[in-house]
Design a protein around this motif. Structure first.
Motif, mmCIF file in Angstrom:
data_model
loop_
_atom_site.group_PDB
_atom_site.id
_atom_site.type_symbol
_atom_site.label_atom_id
_atom_site.label_comp_id
_atom_site.label_asym_id
_atom_site.label_seq_id
_atom_site.Cartn_x
_atom_site.Cartn_y
_atom_site.Cartn_z
ATOM 1 N N ILE A 108 0.781 -1.266 0.022
ATOM 2 C CA ILE A 108 0.124 0.008 0.071
ATOM 3 C C ILE A 108 0.843 1.345 -0.007
ATOM 4 O O ILE A 108 0.706 2.348 -0.892
ATOM 5 C CB ILE A 108 -0.792 -0.069 1.108
ATOM 6 N N PRO A 109 1.834 1.380 1.031
ATOM 7 C CA PRO A 109 2.722 2.738 0.858
ATOM 8 C C PRO A 109 3.525 2.653 -0.497
ATOM 9 O O PRO A 109 3.421 3.847 -0.885
ATOM 10 C CB PRO A 109 3.522 2.554 1.998
ATOM 11 N N ALA A 110 3.932 1.768 -0.959
ATOM 12 C CA ALA A 110 4.520 2.130 -2.316
ATOM 13 C C ALA A 110 3.856 2.396 -3.407
ATOM 14 O O ALA A 110 4.308 3.298 -4.123
ATOM 15 C CB ALA A 110 5.197 0.478 -2.569
ATOM 16 N N LEU A 111 2.627 1.487 -3.299
ATOM 17 C CA LEU A 111 1.619 2.065 -4.373
ATOM 18 C C LEU A 111 1.290 3.502 -4.460
ATOM 19 O O LEU A 111 1.059 3.985 -5.539
ATOM 20 C CB LEU A 111 0.356 1.026 -4.480
ATOM 21 N N LEU A 112 1.097 3.892 -3.163
ATOM 22 C CA LEU A 112 0.656 5.261 -3.013
ATOM 23 C C LEU A 112 1.558 6.455 -3.140
ATOM 24 O O LEU A 112 1.440 7.538 -4.119
ATOM 25 C CB LEU A 112 0.005 5.598 -1.505
ATOM 26 N N SER A 113 2.966 5.932 -3.057
ATOM 27 C CA SER A 113 4.027 6.817 -3.345
ATOM 28 C C SER A 113 4.246 6.901 -4.914
ATOM 29 O O SER A 113 4.791 7.914 -5.238
ATOM 30 C CB SER A 113 5.351 6.268 -2.678
ATOM 31 N N ALA A 114 3.733 5.991 -5.498
ATOM 32 C CA ALA A 114 3.906 5.893 -6.933
ATOM 33 C C ALA A 114 2.761 6.717 -7.569
ATOM 34 O O ALA A 114 2.504 6.751 -8.813
ATOM 35 C CB ALA A 114 3.701 4.428 -7.475
ATOM 36 N N GLY A 115 1.847 7.123 -6.922
ATOM 37 C CA GLY A 115 0.758 8.122 -7.292
ATOM 38 C C GLY A 115 -0.517 7.323 -7.494
ATOM 39 O O GLY A 115 -1.381 7.980 -8.201
ATOM 40 N N HIS A 116 -0.513 6.215 -6.919
ATOM 41 C CA HIS A 116 -2.119 5.461 -7.284
ATOM 42 C C HIS A 116 -2.922 5.823 -6.255
ATOM 43 O O HIS A 116 -2.816 5.998 -5.138
ATOM 44 C CB HIS A 116 -1.707 3.960 -7.485
ATOM 45 N N ARG A 117 -4.287 5.628 -6.495
ATOM 46 C CA ARG A 117 -5.426 5.557 -5.521
ATOM 47 C C ARG A 117 -5.425 4.089 -5.401
ATOM 48 O O ARG A 117 -5.601 3.174 -6.314
ATOM 49 C CB ARG A 117 -6.767 5.872 -6.338
ATOM 50 N N VAL A 118 -5.379 3.868 -4.048
ATOM 51 C CA VAL A 118 -5.363 2.249 -3.577
ATOM 52 C C VAL A 118 -6.537 2.074 -2.509
ATOM 53 O O VAL A 118 -6.564 2.681 -1.744
ATOM 54 C CB VAL A 118 -3.958 2.277 -2.822
ATOM 55 N N LEU A 119 -7.396 0.896 -2.771
ATOM 56 C CA LEU A 119 -8.178 0.458 -2.092
ATOM 57 C C LEU A 119 -7.794 -0.944 -1.585
ATOM 58 O O LEU A 119 -7.298 -1.558 -2.327
ATOM 59 C CB LEU A 119 -9.635 0.141 -2.870
ATOM 60 N N ALA A 120 -8.181 -1.205 -0.445
ATOM 61 C CA ALA A 120 -7.939 -2.627 -0.105
ATOM 62 C C ALA A 120 -9.447 -2.934 0.822
ATOM 63 O O ALA A 120 -9.667 -2.190 1.647
ATOM 64 C CB ALA A 120 -6.654 -2.405 0.916
ATOM 65 N N LEU A 121 -9.775 -4.036 0.595
ATOM 66 C CA LEU A 121 -10.874 -4.770 1.055
ATOM 67 C C LEU A 121 -10.724 -5.817 1.969
ATOM 68 O O LEU A 121 -9.952 -7.001 1.493
ATOM 69 C CB LEU A 121 -11.928 -5.173 -0.028
ATOM 70 N N ASP A 122 -11.376 -6.169 3.208
ATOM 71 C CA ASP A 122 -11.484 -7.322 4.076
ATOM 72 C C ASP A 122 -12.708 -7.919 3.503
ATOM 73 O O ASP A 122 -14.011 -7.601 3.520
ATOM 74 C CB ASP A 122 -11.794 -7.014 5.329
ATOM 75 N N LEU A 123 -12.672 -9.082 2.679
ATOM 76 C CA LEU A 123 -13.547 -10.075 2.432
ATOM 77 C C LEU A 123 -14.834 -10.339 3.312
ATOM 78 O O LEU A 123 -14.166 -10.591 4.621
ATOM 79 C CB LEU A 123 -13.236 -11.166 1.355
ATOM 80 N N ARG A 124 -15.896 -10.502 3.205
ATOM 81 C CA ARG A 124 -16.704 -11.125 4.169
ATOM 82 C C ARG A 124 -16.150 -12.252 4.989
ATOM 83 O O ARG A 124 -15.693 -12.995 4.225
ATOM 84 C CB ARG A 124 -18.126 -11.371 3.530
ATOM 85 N N GLY A 125 -16.460 -12.264 6.178
ATOM 86 C CA GLY A 125 -15.938 -13.292 7.051
ATOM 87 C C GLY A 125 -14.508 -13.035 7.456
ATOM 88 O O GLY A 125 -13.926 -13.978 8.086
ATOM 89 N N LEU A 184 -18.742 3.341 -4.720
ATOM 90 C CA LEU A 184 -17.724 4.445 -4.797
ATOM 91 C C LEU A 184 -17.831 4.914 -6.121
ATOM 92 O O LEU A 184 -17.161 5.919 -6.297
ATOM 93 C CB LEU A 184 -16.448 3.746 -4.600
ATOM 94 N N SER A 185 -18.859 4.615 -7.046
ATOM 95 C CA SER A 185 -18.960 5.351 -8.406
ATOM 96 C C SER A 185 -17.725 5.031 -9.241
ATOM 97 O O SER A 185 -17.268 5.952 -9.735
ATOM 98 C CB SER A 185 -19.398 6.783 -8.334
ATOM 99 N N ILE A 186 -17.037 3.745 -9.087
ATOM 100 C CA ILE A 186 -15.855 3.513 -9.635
ATOM 101 C C ILE A 186 -16.044 2.809 -10.964
ATOM 102 O O ILE A 186 -16.608 1.749 -10.965
ATOM 103 C CB ILE A 186 -14.783 2.771 -8.972
ATOM 104 N N PRO A 187 -15.866 3.228 -12.242
ATOM 105 C CA PRO A 187 -16.129 2.568 -13.620
ATOM 106 C C PRO A 187 -15.502 1.456 -13.833
ATOM 107 O O PRO A 187 -15.722 0.536 -14.607
ATOM 108 C CB PRO A 187 -16.138 3.702 -14.572
#
Length: 269
Positions: A44-61, A88-91
């Protein structure tokens, strides 16, 4: 709030984080069996530093998300991903998936291709499921109370290399032991149910995976998995990178994996 409820599912609350530049194509990180989004802490920190929008999800359970009644299957997880993107209205999104979630990510890519800009598949397992999982599922069903213990034993038997840190092994063991037995059994049942149709090395599974149209980066150290990717065939932008550090290679070799992902994303986005 970092939680949302899929439509018409009052007993389901899913935890996610959403950080980084809103102008970029979002990356959605999906964890493996009995794990959670903390597994991506090296990415996550590396991808953010590279300029990306980063989402991370905990799956149900899993993780901080709630534990509704079964089923727990890759298709159920895929529906939750669709609900999050709608919320999130992400296409469209880049799916970055580990282990069990490489099946879910592939399902989304096949059945909802307009939503998937690219796939990053870390230790994909869809080509290496088989009789071992069926046998484990039967053992779990015979004594569901022992399912978390059996899952922990399954992790210890084949997920690591001599370089896998003790803390990673301890973390995974304790998460497995603390998992709800219905989740432990339900996820395994969901994987086994897809054998021969979506997963495995038969012609039907091969044809299904060939329906993925998004460019894919595969990071693996399993010979049969990498060979199968080549058998399925390559499209423009597809690449394989070899990292032989077990199932949790993105933790053991975080900097290496981050470099592969970031450089590849530069090429295809």
């Amino acid at each position: 709030m970092p939680f949302f409820q899929p439509p018409n599912q009052e007993n389901v609350s899913l935890f996610y984080t959403d950080d980084g530049a809103r102008a970029s194509t979002p990356l959605l990180l999906l964890h493996g069996y009995l794990c959670d989004s903390h597994d991506w802490s090296a990415q996550i920190p590396a991808l953010l530093s590279a300029g990306h929008r980063v989402l991370a999800l905990d799956l149900r359970g899993h993780g901080r998300s709630t534990t509704p009644p079964p089923p727990y299957s890759p298709h159920i997880f895929a529906a939750d991903i669709l609900a999050l993107l709608s919320h999130l209205s992400i296409p469209s999104v880049v799916l970055i998936a580990h282990s069990m979630s490489t099946i879910t990510a592939s399902i989304v890519a096949v059945e909802h291709p307009h939503l998937v800009r690219a796939l990053v598949l870390v230790h994909p397992i869809y080509a290496i499921t088989g009789p071992a999982l069926s046998a484990l599922l039967e053992e779990m069903r015979a004594d569901a109370a022992r399912a978390p213990e059996l899952a922990a034993r399954f992790f210890a038997a084949g997920m690591y290399t001599p370089r896998t840190p003790a803390w990673v092994q301890t973390w995974n063991r304790r998460r497995a032991l603390g998992a709800d037995p219905e989740v432990v059994v339900g996820c395994m049942a969901g994987l086994v149910a897809l054998e021969g149709m979506v997963t495995g090395r038969g012609e039907a599974a091969r044809a299904y995976m060939r329906r993925r149209r998004a460019p894919r980066l595969v990071v693996s150290g399993v010979d049969t998995a990498m060979e199968w990717e080549r058998e399925v065939g390559w499209g423009e932008g597809d690449e394989v990178r070899e990292v032989r550090e077990g199932a949790f290679l993105h933790v053991v070799e975080g900097d290496v994996v981050n470099g592969y992902i970031i450089e590849w994303l530069k090429k295809i986005l």
